[in-house]
Scaffold this motif. Sequence first.
Motif, short mmCIF file in Angstrom:
data_model
loop_
_atom_site.label_atom_id
_atom_site.label_comp_id
_atom_site.label_asym_id
_atom_site.label_seq_id
_atom_site.Cartn_x
_atom_site.Cartn_y
_atom_site.Cartn_z
N HIS A 124 -2.59 1.40 0.95
CA HIS A 124 -2.78 1.86 -0.43
C HIS A 124 -3.77 3.01 -0.54
CE1 HIS A 124 -1.17 -2.23 -0.81
NE2 HIS A 124 -0.68 -1.85 -1.99
N GLU A 125 -4.82 2.96 0.30
CA GLU A 125 -5.88 3.97 0.23
C GLU A 125 -5.53 5.25 0.98
OE1 GLU A 125 -6.30 0.86 1.29
OE2 GLU A 125 -7.32 -0.08 -0.41
N GLY A 126 -4.32 5.33 1.53
CA GLY A 126 -3.93 6.53 2.26
C GLY A 126 -2.89 7.36 1.54
N ILE A 127 -2.74 7.13 0.23
CA ILE A 127 -1.70 7.80 -0.57
C ILE A 127 -2.34 8.80 -1.53
CG2 ILE A 127 0.07 7.43 -2.35
CD1 ILE A 127 0.56 4.66 -1.06
N ASN A 178 -6.37 10.82 -1.18
CA ASN A 178 -6.17 9.39 -0.88
C ASN A 178 -6.43 8.49 -2.10
OD1 ASN A 178 -5.56 9.93 1.85
ND2 ASN A 178 -7.74 9.96 2.38
N GLY A 179 -6.46 9.09 -3.28
CA GLY A 179 -6.66 8.31 -4.50
C GLY A 179 -5.40 8.22 -5.34
N GLY A 180 -4.24 8.49 -4.72
CA GLY A 180 -2.99 8.55 -5.47
C GLY A 180 -2.46 7.21 -5.93
N TRP A 181 -2.85 6.12 -5.26
CA TRP A 181 -2.30 4.81 -5.64
C TRP A 181 -2.74 4.41 -7.04
CZ3 TRP A 181 1.74 2.30 -4.53
CH2 TRP A 181 1.88 0.95 -4.87
N ALA A 235 3.97 1.06 -1.72
CA ALA A 235 2.81 1.51 -0.95
C ALA A 235 3.13 1.69 0.54
CB ALA A 235 1.65 0.53 -1.11
N GLY A 236 4.33 1.27 0.96
CA GLY A 236 4.75 1.46 2.34
C GLY A 236 5.35 2.83 2.60
N LEU A 237 5.26 3.75 1.64
CA LEU A 237 5.88 5.07 1.78
C LEU A 237 5.33 5.83 2.99
CD1 LEU A 237 3.83 7.57 0.63
CD2 LEU A 237 4.15 6.26 -1.46
N GLN A 238 6.22 6.67 3.56
CA GLN A 238 5.88 7.36 4.81
C GLN A 238 6.00 8.89 4.73
OE1 GLN A 238 4.60 5.86 7.58
NE2 GLN A 238 4.55 4.04 6.27
N THR A 239 6.35 9.44 3.59
CA THR A 239 6.42 10.90 3.48
C THR A 239 5.04 11.48 3.76
OG1 THR A 239 8.27 10.89 1.91
CG2 THR A 239 6.83 12.82 1.90
N ARG A 240 4.95 12.29 4.82
CA ARG A 240 3.65 12.79 5.31
C ARG A 240 3.23 14.07 4.59
NH1 ARG A 240 1.94 11.59 10.43
NH2 ARG A 240 0.13 12.88 9.83
N CYS A 241 1.94 14.14 4.32
CA CYS A 241 1.35 15.34 3.75
C CYS A 241 0.13 15.68 4.60
CB CYS A 241 0.95 15.09 2.30
SG CYS A 241 0.14 16.50 1.49
N GLU A 242 0.23 16.78 5.36
CA GLU A 242 -0.81 17.15 6.31
C GLU A 242 -1.62 18.34 5.81
OE1 GLU A 242 0.66 16.62 10.66
OE2 GLU A 242 2.43 17.23 9.49
N ASP A 243 -2.90 18.27 6.04
CA ASP A 243 -3.81 19.35 5.66
C ASP A 243 -3.73 20.47 6.70
OD1 ASP A 243 -5.88 21.01 4.96
OD2 ASP A 243 -7.32 19.39 4.61
N LYS A 244 -3.24 21.63 6.27
CA LYS A 244 -3.11 22.78 7.17
C LYS A 244 -4.13 23.87 6.85
CE LYS A 244 0.25 21.17 9.61
NZ LYS A 244 0.05 20.86 11.06
N GLY A 245 -5.22 23.46 6.26
CA GLY A 245 -6.29 24.41 5.98
C GLY A 245 -6.15 25.06 4.62
N ASP A 246 -5.20 26.00 4.49
CA ASP A 246 -5.03 26.70 3.21
C ASP A 246 -3.87 26.14 2.40
OD1 ASP A 246 -3.06 27.57 4.91
OD2 ASP A 246 -3.16 29.68 4.28
N HIS A 247 -3.18 25.11 2.93
CA HIS A 247 -2.08 24.50 2.19
C HIS A 247 -1.79 23.10 2.74
CE1 HIS A 247 0.01 26.24 5.72
NE2 HIS A 247 0.84 25.22 5.59
N TRP A 248 -0.98 22.35 2.01
CA TRP A 248 -0.47 21.06 2.48
C TRP A 248 0.92 21.28 3.08
CZ3 TRP A 248 -4.26 17.68 2.29
CH2 TRP A 248 -5.18 17.68 1.25
N LEU A 249 1.27 20.50 4.08
CA LEU A 249 2.61 20.57 4.67
C LEU A 249 3.25 19.19 4.54
CD1 LEU A 249 4.48 22.57 6.20
CD2 LEU A 249 3.75 21.43 8.31
#
Length: 401
Positions: free
Chosen positions: A192-195, A241-244, A149-163
Amino acid sequence: MADFGGSELDAFAAEVRKELAAMYPPELKDPKAKTDYEAVWGGRAFAGSNDPQIVWMKRMAEKGWTAPTWPKEYGGGGLTPAQARVLDKELAAGKYRQPLASFGVWMLGPVLLEYANEEQKKEHLPKIIGGEIRWCQGYSEPGAGSDLAGLQTRCEDKGDHWLINGSKIWTSYADKADWCFCLVRTDTTKKHEGISFVLIDMASPGVETRPIQLISGESPFCETFFTDVKVPKGNLVGRLNGGWEIAKRLLQYERQNISAGFGEGGSAGGASGDLAQIARQYGATDDTDLRRRITENKMNFQTLRQTIARSAAESKAGNGPSATTSIIKYAAAEFAKERSELMIEALGHQGLGWEGPGYETPEIVAVRGWLRTKANSIEGGTSEVNLNVIAKRVLGLPDPK
């Protein structure tokens, strides 16, 4: 669909026996017949291939028998648990090769059935069943192994896609996979709730894989890097954010299926072949203590297989896998490591070979397989983590003070 009774199952078994015999490619009937080693995994690399293994896979997929209990509406076999057990028995009795080895079938598919939307199910499940796509798992990171749950790979909302930016490690067969089911961080303020759980096409720009050579000389695991990888919004599975929750469920399926690969001849066990027969072949049966330990190991594996079968039946009955998969995974890893050590002991001085003259290929494979089993207590959740799960979720023990 209700389970059939005895006479109906007998009729079903006869039908299955006939159909398997008709579908099996003649080229594979010779136990020594060679085919592409990777063909059993399928994927884009084998699109249009006439390899006998691919032919066998496609024929089984057309029946839905690569995922026999999955719903027919997604290409599955729609079989009851009892019918699926009949199919398994007939495949074993006829010594048919495994039609499809797939992380998609073993891990991803079950969670898609449980968490994915209808569009995602119709898009991905038929391709998993047909062996069209080879999947890998993007979970562990250099700084997030046991503490996933300490993972840091970022997924950002860019509007029409994830980055997506970040990296994964110990990604099994990432260099050969077409797609990846991946855990990413979509909220940095929570753990945990941010994955979230996303699906990534490995052909996307910005995806790079580097195989890691192990002490055994093999490179089944990879480092995987994501640099500004664009992912369609529709590739998010479940809630943002429900991936865990999905991750934990998938790990239960993974542990259940890893465990099923251990045992006499099991690929996950490192060494192959009947241990008692090998001991006789190398004149090691005069050692009464070795005979006793070999017998105990065989008995342990027989008990393990029965436990796995019971757990799988409970899962297929609709309860899904439970925390008992941690018991199975822990026991399987320990028994497999013990079995490989017994194999090396039975080989005597022939168990010292690595390469070169004086050693037969099976002897070298046994030595390298023995080293490979050291990973059994790490992959799919370390033994230490599984023991914690057993303590808390199965035994109900309190946290240490």
